[in-house]
Each structure stands twice: as C-alpha cells, then as structure tokens.
Write a protein that holds these residues in place. Sequence first.
Motif, PDB file in Angstrom:
ATOM      1  N   MET A 127       0.837  -1.171   0.000  1.00  0.00           N
ATOM      2  CA  MET A 127       0.000   0.000   0.000  1.00  0.00           C
ATOM      3  C   MET A 127       0.892   1.247   0.000  1.00  0.00           C
ATOM      4  O   MET A 127       1.860   1.328   0.739  1.00  0.00           O
ATOM      5  CB  MET A 127      -0.902  -0.013   1.234  1.00  0.00           C
ATOM      6  N   ILE A 128       0.551   2.205  -0.817  1.00  0.00           N
ATOM      7  CA  ILE A 128       1.278   3.470  -0.916  1.00  0.00           C
ATOM      8  C   ILE A 128       0.806   4.416   0.184  1.00  0.00           C
ATOM      9  O   ILE A 128      -0.379   4.520   0.462  1.00  0.00           O
ATOM     10  CB  ILE A 128       1.030   4.119  -2.296  1.00  0.00           C
ATOM     11  N   CYS A 129       1.771   5.104   0.795  1.00  0.00           N
ATOM     12  CA  CYS A 129       1.414   6.142   1.764  1.00  0.00           C
ATOM     13  C   CYS A 129       2.218   7.397   1.428  1.00  0.00           C
ATOM     14  O   CYS A 129       3.356   7.321   0.979  1.00  0.00           O
ATOM     15  CB  CYS A 129       1.631   5.687   3.194  1.00  0.00           C
ATOM     16  N   ILE A 130       1.607   8.540   1.629  1.00  0.00           N
ATOM     17  CA  ILE A 130       2.203   9.825   1.257  1.00  0.00           C
ATOM     18  C   ILE A 130       2.377  10.679   2.506  1.00  0.00           C
ATOM     19  O   ILE A 130       1.428  10.892   3.261  1.00  0.00           O
ATOM     20  CB  ILE A 130       1.318  10.548   0.224  1.00  0.00           C
ATOM     21  N   ASP A 131       3.605  11.168   2.705  1.00  0.00           N
ATOM     22  CA  ASP A 131       3.915  12.064   3.810  1.00  0.00           C
ATOM     23  C   ASP A 131       3.718  13.497   3.303  1.00  0.00           C
ATOM     24  O   ASP A 131       4.555  14.036   2.586  1.00  0.00           O
ATOM     25  CB  ASP A 131       5.348  11.844   4.272  1.00  0.00           C
ATOM     26  N   LYS A 132       2.595  14.079   3.655  1.00  0.00           N
ATOM     27  CA  LYS A 132       2.234  15.404   3.141  1.00  0.00           C
ATOM     28  C   LYS A 132       3.203  16.503   3.574  1.00  0.00           C
ATOM     29  O   LYS A 132       3.335  17.503   2.900  1.00  0.00           O
ATOM     30  CB  LYS A 132       0.806  15.742   3.535  1.00  0.00           C
ATOM     31  N   GLU A 133       3.911  16.292   4.683  1.00  0.00           N
ATOM     32  CA  GLU A 133       4.876  17.296   5.140  1.00  0.00           C
ATOM     33  C   GLU A 133       6.137  17.303   4.275  1.00  0.00           C
ATOM     34  O   GLU A 133       6.780  18.336   4.141  1.00  0.00           O
ATOM     35  CB  GLU A 133       5.226  17.061   6.598  1.00  0.00           C
ATOM     36  N   ASN A 134       6.491  16.157   3.694  1.00  0.00           N
ATOM     37  CA  ASN A 134       7.682  16.082   2.846  1.00  0.00           C
ATOM     38  C   ASN A 134       7.384  16.371   1.375  1.00  0.00           C
ATOM     39  O   ASN A 134       8.293  16.671   0.612  1.00  0.00           O
ATOM     40  CB  ASN A 134       8.345  14.711   2.957  1.00  0.00           C
ATOM     41  N   CYS A 135       6.131  16.258   0.971  1.00  0.00           N
ATOM     42  CA  CYS A 135       5.754  16.459  -0.427  1.00  0.00           C
ATOM     43  C   CYS A 135       5.884  17.933  -0.807  1.00  0.00           C
ATOM     44  O   CYS A 135       5.401  18.805  -0.091  1.00  0.00           O
ATOM     45  CB  CYS A 135       4.326  15.974  -0.657  1.00  0.00           C
ATOM     46  N   VAL A 136       6.528  18.182  -1.956  1.00  0.00           N
ATOM     47  CA  VAL A 136       6.681  19.553  -2.439  1.00  0.00           C
ATOM     48  C   VAL A 136       5.757  19.836  -3.629  1.00  0.00           C
ATOM     49  O   VAL A 136       5.800  20.905  -4.207  1.00  0.00           O
ATOM     50  CB  VAL A 136       8.150  19.864  -2.817  1.00  0.00           C
ATOM     51  N   GLY A 137       4.938  18.856  -4.006  1.00  0.00           N
ATOM     52  CA  GLY A 137       3.979  19.062  -5.083  1.00  0.00           C
ATOM     53  C   GLY A 137       4.589  19.163  -6.463  1.00  0.00           C
ATOM     54  O   GLY A 137       4.038  19.836  -7.334  1.00  0.00           O
ATOM     55  N   CYS A 138       5.712  18.479  -6.690  1.00  0.00           N
ATOM     56  CA  CYS A 138       6.388  18.567  -7.992  1.00  0.00           C
ATOM     57  C   CYS A 138       5.609  17.864  -9.111  1.00  0.00           C
ATOM     58  O   CYS A 138       5.785  18.176 -10.287  1.00  0.00           O
ATOM     59  CB  CYS A 138       7.803  18.008  -7.902  1.00  0.00           C
ATOM     60  N   GLY A 139       4.773  16.881  -8.758  1.00  0.00           N
ATOM     61  CA  GLY A 139       3.955  16.192  -9.752  1.00  0.00           C
ATOM     62  C   GLY A 139       4.628  15.065 -10.498  1.00  0.00           C
ATOM     63  O   GLY A 139       4.017  14.451 -11.379  1.00  0.00           O
ATOM     64  N   LEU A 194      -3.363   6.872 -10.863  1.00  0.00           N
ATOM     65  CA  LEU A 194      -4.009   6.863  -9.550  1.00  0.00           C
ATOM     66  C   LEU A 194      -3.642   8.049  -8.674  1.00  0.00           C
ATOM     67  O   LEU A 194      -4.286   8.288  -7.665  1.00  0.00           O
ATOM     68  CB  LEU A 194      -3.642   5.577  -8.801  1.00  0.00           C
ATOM     69  N   LEU A 195      -2.596   8.773  -9.045  1.00  0.00           N
ATOM     70  CA  LEU A 195      -2.141   9.892  -8.222  1.00  0.00           C
ATOM     71  C   LEU A 195      -2.587  11.214  -8.818  1.00  0.00           C
ATOM     72  O   LEU A 195      -2.704  11.369 -10.034  1.00  0.00           O
ATOM     73  CB  LEU A 195      -0.623   9.862  -8.077  1.00  0.00           C
ATOM     74  N   THR A 196      -2.806  12.161  -7.951  1.00  0.00           N
ATOM     75  CA  THR A 196      -3.216  13.493  -8.350  1.00  0.00           C
ATOM     76  C   THR A 196      -2.589  14.496  -7.387  1.00  0.00           C
ATOM     77  O   THR A 196      -2.039  14.104  -6.366  1.00  0.00           O
ATOM     78  CB  THR A 196      -4.764  13.609  -8.337  1.00  0.00           C
ATOM     79  N   LEU A 197      -2.657  15.762  -7.727  1.00  0.00           N
ATOM     80  CA  LEU A 197      -2.213  16.810  -6.809  1.00  0.00           C
ATOM     81  C   LEU A 197      -3.437  17.499  -6.226  1.00  0.00           C
ATOM     82  O   LEU A 197      -4.327  17.928  -6.957  1.00  0.00           O
ATOM     83  CB  LEU A 197      -1.335  17.836  -7.525  1.00  0.00           C
ATOM     84  N   LYS A 198      -3.477  17.567  -4.903  1.00  0.00           N
ATOM     85  CA  LYS A 198      -4.546  18.280  -4.205  1.00  0.00           C
ATOM     86  C   LYS A 198      -3.888  19.255  -3.247  1.00  0.00           C
ATOM     87  O   LYS A 198      -3.071  18.858  -2.420  1.00  0.00           O
ATOM     88  CB  LYS A 198      -5.424  17.307  -3.412  1.00  0.00           C
ATOM     89  N   ASN A 199      -4.232  20.519  -3.394  1.00  0.00           N
ATOM     90  CA  ASN A 199      -3.636  21.562  -2.550  1.00  0.00           C
ATOM     91  C   ASN A 199      -2.113  21.502  -2.580  1.00  0.00           C
ATOM     92  O   ASN A 199      -1.453  21.545  -1.548  1.00  0.00           O
ATOM     93  CB  ASN A 199      -4.150  21.461  -1.108  1.00  0.00           C
ATOM     94  N   SER A 200      -1.547  21.342  -3.771  1.00  0.00           N
ATOM     95  CA  SER A 200      -0.092  21.292  -3.987  1.00  0.00           C
ATOM     96  C   SER A 200       0.575  20.132  -3.259  1.00  0.00           C
ATOM     97  O   SER A 200       1.722  20.242  -2.817  1.00  0.00           O
ATOM     98  CB  SER A 200       0.563  22.609  -3.580  1.00  0.00           C
ATOM     99  N   CYS A 201      -0.133  19.020  -3.135  1.00  0.00           N
ATOM    100  CA  CYS A 201       0.412  17.845  -2.471  1.00  0.00           C
ATOM    101  C   CYS A 201      -0.104  16.593  -3.179  1.00  0.00           C
ATOM    102  O   CYS A 201      -1.259  16.554  -3.622  1.00  0.00           O
ATOM    103  CB  CYS A 201      -0.009  17.836  -1.009  1.00  0.00           C
ATOM    104  N   ALA A 202       0.743  15.591  -3.285  1.00  0.00           N
ATOM    105  CA  ALA A 202       0.337  14.335  -3.917  1.00  0.00           C
ATOM    106  C   ALA A 202      -0.748  13.656  -3.102  1.00  0.00           C
ATOM    107  O   ALA A 202      -0.749  13.702  -1.870  1.00  0.00           O
ATOM    108  CB  ALA A 202       1.539  13.408  -4.057  1.00  0.00           C
TER     109      ALA A 202
END
Length: 102
Positions: free
Chosen positions: A1-13, A23-31
């Motif tokens: 299962m994939i998990c995303i750390d929103k604090e480390n994400c810079v929204g590069c896409g 399956l992935l998208t950007l929401k509020n500049s975060c994966a």
Amino acid sequence: MICIDKENCVGCGKCVDICPGNLLTLKNSCAAIRDVRDCWGCCACVKICPRNAIAYQLSADLGGAGAKLFADDSPTKLTWQILKTDGEKIFLEVDKRQANKF
C-alpha cells in the motif's frame, strides 16, 4: 500500500506523471492517491519522488507490519531503504547496469 507524507511532499507532480494506473493526483499542492485499493504496487512513484514523501508500506511478511519502503534513484544505482517500526534501517543497493543480467 502506498502512503504519502504530506509534510515532505513539495507538489512537484513527478509521481502523477509516472503512475501507470493514473491513480495519483495533486490536491492543494500535495500528492494524493485516488483510491489506495487500486494501487498495483509497482513503486514507480516511490522511485521517482525526490523527497522520499512516498513510501510503500510493507506487510508483515515483507518486513514487519508498518515497515515502509523508500527509494533513492540515481543514473547508475537504485538504493531501497526499509524503515522498520522499531527504527531499524535496512538498505538494498541495485546496480542498474547489472539489474537485467539475471
């Protein structure tokens, strides 16, 4: 299962562009993942993330319940890091020039 750390994400896409299941998208500049149950487990997003903001959460038989798999990708090698819940780190290094040899 994939998990995303929103604090480390810079929204590069980069993860959005590489996901073969779209399956992935950007929401509020975060994966963000649309539905984690649809994930194929290919780890393309884990390998491409420049900030280790995306990890693959391992099941109990693959590293202990809650362990996470990260990757550092370079032109010649791929280094997988397993971070166990007790803080132990395991590193697996693959020479990409030799990876398809076997």
